[in-house]
Design a protein around this motif. Sequence first.
Motif, PDB file in Angstrom:
ATOM      1  N   VAL A  13      -2.942   2.803  -2.364  1.00  0.00           N
ATOM      2  CA  VAL A  13      -3.952   3.415  -1.495  1.00  0.00           C
ATOM      3  C   VAL A  13      -4.014   2.665  -0.167  1.00  0.00           C
ATOM      4  CG1 VAL A  13      -6.422   3.897  -1.222  1.00  0.00           C
ATOM      5  CG2 VAL A  13      -5.306   4.303  -3.425  1.00  0.00           C
ATOM      6  N   GLU A  14      -4.012   1.343  -0.245  1.00  0.00           N
ATOM      7  CA  GLU A  14      -4.067   0.531   0.975  1.00  0.00           C
ATOM      8  C   GLU A  14      -2.878   0.849   1.893  1.00  0.00           C
ATOM      9  OE1 GLU A  14      -6.384  -1.586   2.082  1.00  0.00           O
ATOM     10  OE2 GLU A  14      -5.198  -2.075   3.871  1.00  0.00           O
ATOM     11  N   GLU A  15      -1.695   0.953   1.302  1.00  0.00           N
ATOM     12  CA  GLU A  15      -0.496   1.230   2.085  1.00  0.00           C
ATOM     13  C   GLU A  15      -0.605   2.594   2.777  1.00  0.00           C
ATOM     14  OE1 GLU A  15       1.516  -1.182   2.497  1.00  0.00           O
ATOM     15  OE2 GLU A  15       3.117  -0.162   3.601  1.00  0.00           O
ATOM     16  N   ALA A  16      -1.116   3.575   2.026  1.00  0.00           N
ATOM     17  CA  ALA A  16      -1.264   4.924   2.595  1.00  0.00           C
ATOM     18  C   ALA A  16      -2.238   4.905   3.766  1.00  0.00           C
ATOM     19  CB  ALA A  16      -1.741   5.894   1.516  1.00  0.00           C
ATOM     20  N   VAL A  17      -3.347   4.201   3.599  1.00  0.00           N
ATOM     21  CA  VAL A  17      -4.351   4.156   4.658  1.00  0.00           C
ATOM     22  C   VAL A  17      -3.793   3.443   5.892  1.00  0.00           C
ATOM     23  CG1 VAL A  17      -6.628   3.232   5.284  1.00  0.00           C
ATOM     24  CG2 VAL A  17      -6.305   4.363   3.067  1.00  0.00           C
ATOM     25  N   ARG A  18      -3.015   2.384   5.671  1.00  0.00           N
ATOM     26  CA  ARG A  18      -2.408   1.679   6.810  1.00  0.00           C
ATOM     27  C   ARG A  18      -1.460   2.593   7.584  1.00  0.00           C
ATOM     28  NH1 ARG A  18      -1.477  -4.697   5.354  1.00  0.00           N
ATOM     29  NH2 ARG A  18      -3.531  -4.944   4.432  1.00  0.00           N
ATOM     30  N   ILE A  19      -0.674   3.391   6.860  1.00  0.00           N
ATOM     31  CA  ILE A  19       0.258   4.304   7.535  1.00  0.00           C
ATOM     32  C   ILE A  19      -0.530   5.350   8.329  1.00  0.00           C
ATOM     33  CG2 ILE A  19       2.018   6.092   7.168  1.00  0.00           C
ATOM     34  CD1 ILE A  19       2.993   4.386   4.763  1.00  0.00           C
ATOM     35  N   LYS A  20      -1.594   5.853   7.714  1.00  0.00           N
ATOM     36  CA  LYS A  20      -2.432   6.843   8.417  1.00  0.00           C
ATOM     37  C   LYS A  20      -3.024   6.238   9.685  1.00  0.00           C
ATOM     38  CE  LYS A  20      -6.778   7.609   7.480  1.00  0.00           C
ATOM     39  NZ  LYS A  20      -8.087   8.069   6.955  1.00  0.00           N
ATOM     40  N   GLU A  21      -3.497   5.010   9.585  1.00  0.00           N
ATOM     41  CA  GLU A  21      -4.103   4.370  10.758  1.00  0.00           C
ATOM     42  C   GLU A  21      -3.087   4.204  11.886  1.00  0.00           C
ATOM     43  OE1 GLU A  21      -7.612   1.895   8.380  1.00  0.00           O
ATOM     44  OE2 GLU A  21      -5.719   0.905   8.830  1.00  0.00           O
ATOM     45  N   LYS A  22      -1.825   4.036  11.515  1.00  0.00           N
ATOM     46  CA  LYS A  22      -0.786   3.835  12.514  1.00  0.00           C
ATOM     47  C   LYS A  22      -0.256   5.167  13.062  1.00  0.00           C
ATOM     48  CE  LYS A  22       3.329   1.295  12.186  1.00  0.00           C
ATOM     49  NZ  LYS A  22       4.088   0.461  11.252  1.00  0.00           N
ATOM     50  N   LEU A  23      -0.036   6.117  12.155  1.00  0.00           N
ATOM     51  CA  LEU A  23       0.674   7.338  12.567  1.00  0.00           C
ATOM     52  C   LEU A  23      -0.185   8.590  12.579  1.00  0.00           C
ATOM     53  CD1 LEU A  23       3.941   6.813  10.455  1.00  0.00           C
ATOM     54  CD2 LEU A  23       3.595   6.193  12.841  1.00  0.00           C
ATOM     55  N   GLY A  24      -1.428   8.475  12.118  1.00  0.00           N
ATOM     56  CA  GLY A  24      -2.262   9.676  12.006  1.00  0.00           C
ATOM     57  C   GLY A  24      -1.951  10.421  10.729  1.00  0.00           C
ATOM     58  N   GLY A  25      -2.679  11.526  10.484  1.00  0.00           N
ATOM     59  CA  GLY A  25      -2.464  12.291   9.257  1.00  0.00           C
ATOM     60  C   GLY A  25      -3.626  12.118   8.297  1.00  0.00           C
ATOM     61  N   THR A  26      -3.376  12.425   7.032  1.00  0.00           N
ATOM     62  CA  THR A  26      -4.455  12.346   6.042  1.00  0.00           C
ATOM     63  C   THR A  26      -3.983  11.620   4.787  1.00  0.00           C
ATOM     64  OG1 THR A  26      -3.761  14.416   5.004  1.00  0.00           O
ATOM     65  CG2 THR A  26      -5.428  14.587   6.751  1.00  0.00           C
ATOM     66  N   VAL A  27      -4.967  11.094   4.076  1.00  0.00           N
ATOM     67  CA  VAL A  27      -4.691  10.498   2.766  1.00  0.00           C
ATOM     68  C   VAL A  27      -5.564  11.198   1.735  1.00  0.00           C
ATOM     69  CG1 VAL A  27      -4.855   8.416   1.347  1.00  0.00           C
ATOM     70  CG2 VAL A  27      -4.078   8.243   3.729  1.00  0.00           C
TER      71      VAL A  27
END
Lengths: 262, 327
Positions: free
Chosen positions: A44-58
Amino acid sequence: MDILVCVKHVPETAEADIKIDSTGKTIEKAGLVFDINEWDDYAVEEAVRIKEKLGGTVTVITVGSEDANSTLRKCLARGADKAIRLSDPKFEGSDSYAIAKILHKAIKDLPFDLIFTGAQAGDDGYAMVGPILAQLLGIPHATMVKKIELKNGVARVNRELEGGLEEIVEVKLPAVLTIQTGINEPRYVSIMGIRKAMKKEIKVLGMTELGLSENEVGEAGSWIKIEKLYVPPVEKQAEFLDGTPEEIAAKIAEILKARGLV
Amino acid sequence: MKEIFILAEHRRGEIRDITFEMLTKGKELAEKTNMELAVVLLGKDVKEHAKTLSQHAKKVLLIEDEKLENFNSESYQKVLSHLIKERKPLLTLIGHTSFGMDLAPSLAASLNIPLATDCIDLEIEDSALMVTRQMYGGKVNVKARLRQAESYLVTVRQATFPAEKASMNGEIIEIPSPLSEEAANKRFIEYVLPPPGGVDITAAEVLVGIGRGIKDESNLPLVEDLAKALGGVLACSRPIVDKGWLPNDRQVGTSGKTVKPKLYIALGISGAFQHVLGMKNSDLIIAVNKDPNAPIFSVADYGIVEDLFKIVPSLKDKIYELKAGKA
Ligand SMILES: Cc1cc2nc3c(=O)[nH]c(=O)nc-3n(C[C@H](O)[C@H](O)[C@H](O)COP(=O)(O)OP(=O)(O)OC[C@H]3O[C@@H](n4cnc5c(N)ncnc54)[C@H](O)[C@@H]3O)c2cc1C
C-alpha cells in the motif's frame, strides 16, 4: 497510474498463544489482534508513493468479513482513494486459488495499470494469490519485488533472490507485482487520519454482484482442503533454563565457560 | 508408467541444493507408488548439469534453448505446460524458492491443476495427494488434501529433506524446445550482487542475533554491549534490516546469510523457517523469547522464556565478572 492493491486482514500471531479450535481445522480467533498483513502494508505504501509522484488513484481490495474494514480504513488513512470489500458467507473455506478467482471477478472490469499484492500472507504463507490473479487476467507478473522503476509502459523491478542476490527484470504493463518487505518504510498513520478515513465509503460486493457461482468459491472452488491442524512435533527441544534473571545469567555464563566461549 | 517430475533449479552455473533435496523425496515417492522419477532440466548449454543429474534419477528430460538461458517465469511456464500436457506426470515438484514462487502459481492456474506451496512433506494415497505445511510462522502444522486430479503441483520448502546422493546411471532424453520466440511480456536484465564490504557475520565465532522483540532502535546499544562482552558481532532477523536498524549484511536467513558460529544467541526472534535455515547449524544456540511456544525453541540447545530486557543486562554483567575473575 491507477493502482489496485489486494490486502488481507490477518491475526498477529508472533507473540500470541495459538489454540486449535474444536473442529481441528482452524485456530481460535477470539482474543487475537487482527491487522493488515505485514507484506501488504509495504504494498500500500509503495502504491501511494507512486501516486504521489505520478498522479492517478490507489484502490484497495480485500476478500473478508466486516472485521476487515479496519484494515481497509488503515489503507485509506495512508492515502488510498477507494476501498472495496468482497464478502459472502459462501466464500468461507476458500484457498488462495478461490480468493484469486474472487479478486479476478472484481478487478477484470476496473481500470488499472498495476496491481500489487504482498509477497505472501503472514498467516497461511501460500504466496499464491498475486501470480494466479495475473494468470487469470492474462497479464505478466513479478514476485518478491524490492524496487520499482516505471517508464514507457514497462516496470523495471528488482526481484529478491536467495542469499542477498537480486535480479532485475522488466515486465510490460499492466502487470501484477508482489511486494517484499523492506521496499520502503511505511508511513506512520495517525489516529486523526484513521478517524478521517472512517467517513469514506467502503464498497461491498457479494457473490451475485460478482457473477460467481457456488462451485467456484469456498471449499468447492479450492485446490486445497485442510484436514487437520496440529502442534508441530518437537524434533529437538531446548533445555529450558529458569530462575531469576541473575540466576539464568549465571547458568548461561557457566555453559559458555564450560565450552571455552568466555 | 506414470512419471513424477522434479524441476531442476540452477543459477549462474550451479545446480541449487533444493534440486537434490526434492530428489530424495521424489525417489521415495516413486518407489512407493511404482512410478518413474524424471528430472526436468531447462537451460542453455546445460549438458554438464544433465550429466550430474543423470546420476540421481532414471531420466533427465533436457530442453536446451537460448531463450532459457536465465530463469524467466514466462518462458519456463510455456515449456513446462507443454511438457506436463504431453507427458501427464502425476506430480511435479518445484522448489519453494524465489524461482519456484515466481513460476508455480501461474503455471498451475494456466493448466488448472491443483497446487500446494511451501510443503514440508507429501504422500500419495491411491492417486490422491496429501501435503503437510505450516501456518502462523511455524506455530501450527497443517495436513491438507489436494482436490482429486490427474496431475498435481507442489512447491517444497528448502532444507526440509536431506540431499540425495548420486547412485544411478540414468538416461538423458533431449526434447526439442517448444519456444518459437522470446518471452513477450517479461525480460531478464541482470543479476545484482550484494555490495561488498561491511561486517562478515559468516566469519564470526559468536553472533548475537536480534529480532523484532528488540522493539526499538534505541535498544541497540544494550545488545551491542552484550555482543562486545562476548567478543562477538550483532546479527539479526529480517524485520531489523527492513526497518533500517542494521545494514543488510547482518541479516541471517534464506534471503540473507547462512551462519555457523560457535555460539548464536537469539534475542526476540520467533524462529520463522526463513531465519532458522540461516542459523540452525550453529554449534550452540541459546534463545531468549517471552513466548514459550516460539518455534525458535525447537532449534535451540538452551531456551529462556523471559523478557530479553531482563536477561541481557544480567548476562552482560556475569560475562564481565567471569572475565575479571580469570584475569
Ligand atoms: C521470501 C522471504 C524471505 C525471507 N527471508 C528472511 C531472512 O533471510 N531472514 C529472516 O530473519 N527472515 C526472513 N523472512 C521473514 C520471516 O518470514 C519472518 O517474518 C521474520 O524472520 C520474523 O522476524 P522476527 O522473528 O524478528 O519477528 P517476529 O516473528 O515478529 O518475532 C518476534 C519475537 O520476539 C518475541 N519477543 C517480543 N518481545 C520480547 C521481549 N521483550 N523479550 C523476549 N522476546 C520478545 C516474540 O515473542 C516473538 O517470538 C523472509 C520472508 C520471506 C517471505
